[in-house]
Design a protein around this motif. Sequence first.
Motif, PDB file in Angstrom:
ATOM      1  N   ASP A  87       0.828  -1.205   0.000  1.00 10.24           N
ATOM      2  CA  ASP A  87       0.000   0.000   0.000  1.00 10.24           C
ATOM      3  C   ASP A  87       0.862   1.256   0.000  1.00 10.24           C
ATOM      4  O   ASP A  87       0.564   2.224  -0.704  1.00 10.24           O
ATOM      5  CB  ASP A  87      -0.925   0.001   1.218  1.00 10.24           C
ATOM      6  N   ILE A  88       1.946   1.236   0.800  1.00 13.99           N
ATOM      7  CA  ILE A  88       2.819   2.414   0.852  1.00 13.99           C
ATOM      8  C   ILE A  88       3.531   2.617  -0.480  1.00 13.99           C
ATOM      9  O   ILE A  88       3.515   3.717  -1.056  1.00 13.99           O
ATOM     10  CB  ILE A  88       3.847   2.264   1.990  1.00 13.99           C
ATOM     11  N   ALA A  89       4.179   1.564  -0.980  1.00 12.72           N
ATOM     12  CA  ALA A  89       5.016   1.709  -2.175  1.00 12.72           C
ATOM     13  C   ALA A  89       4.200   1.910  -3.445  1.00 12.72           C
ATOM     14  O   ALA A  89       4.561   2.735  -4.300  1.00 12.72           O
ATOM     15  CB  ALA A  89       5.911   0.477  -2.318  1.00 12.72           C
ATOM     16  N   ILE A  90       3.096   1.159  -3.579  1.00 11.93           N
ATOM     17  CA  ILE A  90       2.339   1.195  -4.829  1.00 11.93           C
ATOM     18  C   ILE A  90       1.161   2.157  -4.759  1.00 11.93           C
ATOM     19  O   ILE A  90       1.029   3.076  -5.571  1.00 11.93           O
ATOM     20  CB  ILE A  90       1.844  -0.217  -5.211  1.00 11.93           C
ATOM     21  N   ASN A  91       0.299   1.981  -3.744  1.00 12.45           N
ATOM     22  CA  ASN A  91      -0.922   2.784  -3.689  1.00 12.45           C
ATOM     23  C   ASN A  91      -0.663   4.234  -3.312  1.00 12.45           C
ATOM     24  O   ASN A  91      -1.352   5.136  -3.798  1.00 12.45           O
ATOM     25  CB  ASN A  91      -1.921   2.165  -2.708  1.00 12.45           C
ATOM     26  N   LYS A  92       0.333   4.480  -2.464  1.00 13.06           N
ATOM     27  CA  LYS A  92       0.623   5.852  -2.060  1.00 13.06           C
ATOM     28  C   LYS A  92       1.513   6.567  -3.071  1.00 13.06           C
ATOM     29  O   LYS A  92       1.249   7.713  -3.432  1.00 13.06           O
ATOM     30  CB  LYS A  92       1.285   5.881  -0.673  1.00 13.06           C
ATOM     31  N   TYR A  93       2.564   5.885  -3.525  1.00 10.27           N
ATOM     32  CA  TYR A  93       3.567   6.574  -4.342  1.00 10.27           C
ATOM     33  C   TYR A  93       3.346   6.411  -5.846  1.00 10.27           C
ATOM     34  O   TYR A  93       3.615   7.346  -6.612  1.00 10.27           O
ATOM     35  CB  TYR A  93       4.971   6.097  -3.955  1.00 10.27           C
TER      36      TYR A  93
END
Length: 565
Positions: free
Chosen positions: A410-416
Amino acid sequence: MTATNEQQQAPAITSGGTSQGQLNAAKESLEDYTLRFAPRSYRRWVPSVVATSALGGIAYLADFSIGANIALAHGTASAVTGVLIAAVIIFVTGFPLAYYAARYNLDLDLITRGSGFGYYGSIVTNVIFATFTFIFFALEGAIMAQGLELGLGIPKPLGYAISTLMVIPLVIYGMKTLAKLQVWTTPLWLILMVVPMVYLVATHPESVDTFVNYAGEQGNGQGVNFASAMLAAGVCLSLMAQIAEQIDYLRFMPPKTAANARSWWTAVILGGPGWVIFGAIKQITGMFIAVYLIATLDPQASATANEPVHQFLGVYREMMPAWLAMSLAVILVVISQIKINVTNAYSGSLAWTNSFTRVTKTYPGRMVFVLVNLGIALILMESNMFDFLNTVLGFYANCAMAWVVTVASDIAINKYLLKLSPKVPEFRRGMLYAVNPVGFISMLVSAIASIAVFFGLLGPQIQPFSPLVAVGLALLLPPVLAIITKGRYYLRRGDDGIDSPLLDADGNPSDKLYTCCVTGLRFERPDMLASAVPGPNGEKQYISSLALATDRTGEHLLPADPPIR
């Protein structure tokens, strides 16, 4: 930190009264920040001290047992390959979590809330983490009991109780005490750990060839059997939740600035995902010693070659008189057990307290859950879980991987990349939906599927590859579900009602203080929201996330944003 500069008394409380539980929660969490963001006023350590404290928590000896067990079962080549596969996965997935903890000063539960799980949805991950802490507390306690029995003749059941009770006086206190303990004990621990290994390789160089060629019980020879390597990796991946314990220290990192950027990043990487580098070295060392003991000293040593106290005792005896070897082996076991189990007890109590308070709106005090966690661990020790180590850890790994990889995705793909998840992690009640299907469903599906594979329900051919199932699904499902839901379940509100910025000019959480209208205490900006209850003259009031977490009326909650049509 003194009480005055963190909880400056405010004027009389203007709304809703204050329950004793809310005041207790506010006061008792000043040291531990059990339910909240770690304020700048408390974070006075330099990056190197935080990193050293975090790495002190990986002094556990379970790595030596894990390495010995998988080497004895699968042979050196497959076992080492499994360790390296697990280390790469743990490092890559742990990096974004460690960065977010250090940058925004949140523990992993608070990060999880805003990374696809929701305010209540992350409770299940807290249970997973709490389970990790008592499993590994029990494992380390069992190792210490083995040392006490061998060195002092203390029966194991009594040794289990001693290893549990001796931690309680140390874990009563929070980060300040734990930081001192880890920094002071690390040099002696390193000497006792490293010197024997150097001696063994220097004086018995033939042991290296013996180790490299060791085939294991299943006789896989020198080549790598991929199925065996994945079974080994599955056991090692049970340690994935260790990143949550590293984060319990990293959340106290000082603000990142241009002046300290290099030391800040070094500390975050080493103290965060870098723990697995040292963990992998310990696992391979455990393999090496176990093979040495069996092949060089005593072929019958396989019965105890997976017990660290016997491993180090065997090497120490090569270096010194038997009485001194025994003394140092017991000292090493005791120091290692204390260093890791104060962290296990501390982190586990935070996880249980956080979940209990969210569900019941009651703060019972962290020490209650220190005792709960230790009680469960003691039961596991008395049940002799050490004999079922590989099975216990292999099963647990599926749950740990499903959680950690989902949050990392979620952090690496969905946020960034997709920008469907808010870049700055949100954790406050009222700002989040109760449950976000993106992370919650992703974790459940990946955990259930990988557990089914682990127990052979989908066929024996793919049974060794349950770690790949857990990691693959947990990596792919969050972006798929975020796209399907269009990211609408991340934030219940887009505005917390406070006009001042959440971050300062350097991108760090602001240290501007606001008075909580419920407790009358002062909290930093990231901990605060506007209250739905106006003051006596109609003025805007503010409430801390801590008071909101224990508010049973819900009257201070701001309304949700209108649904997107």
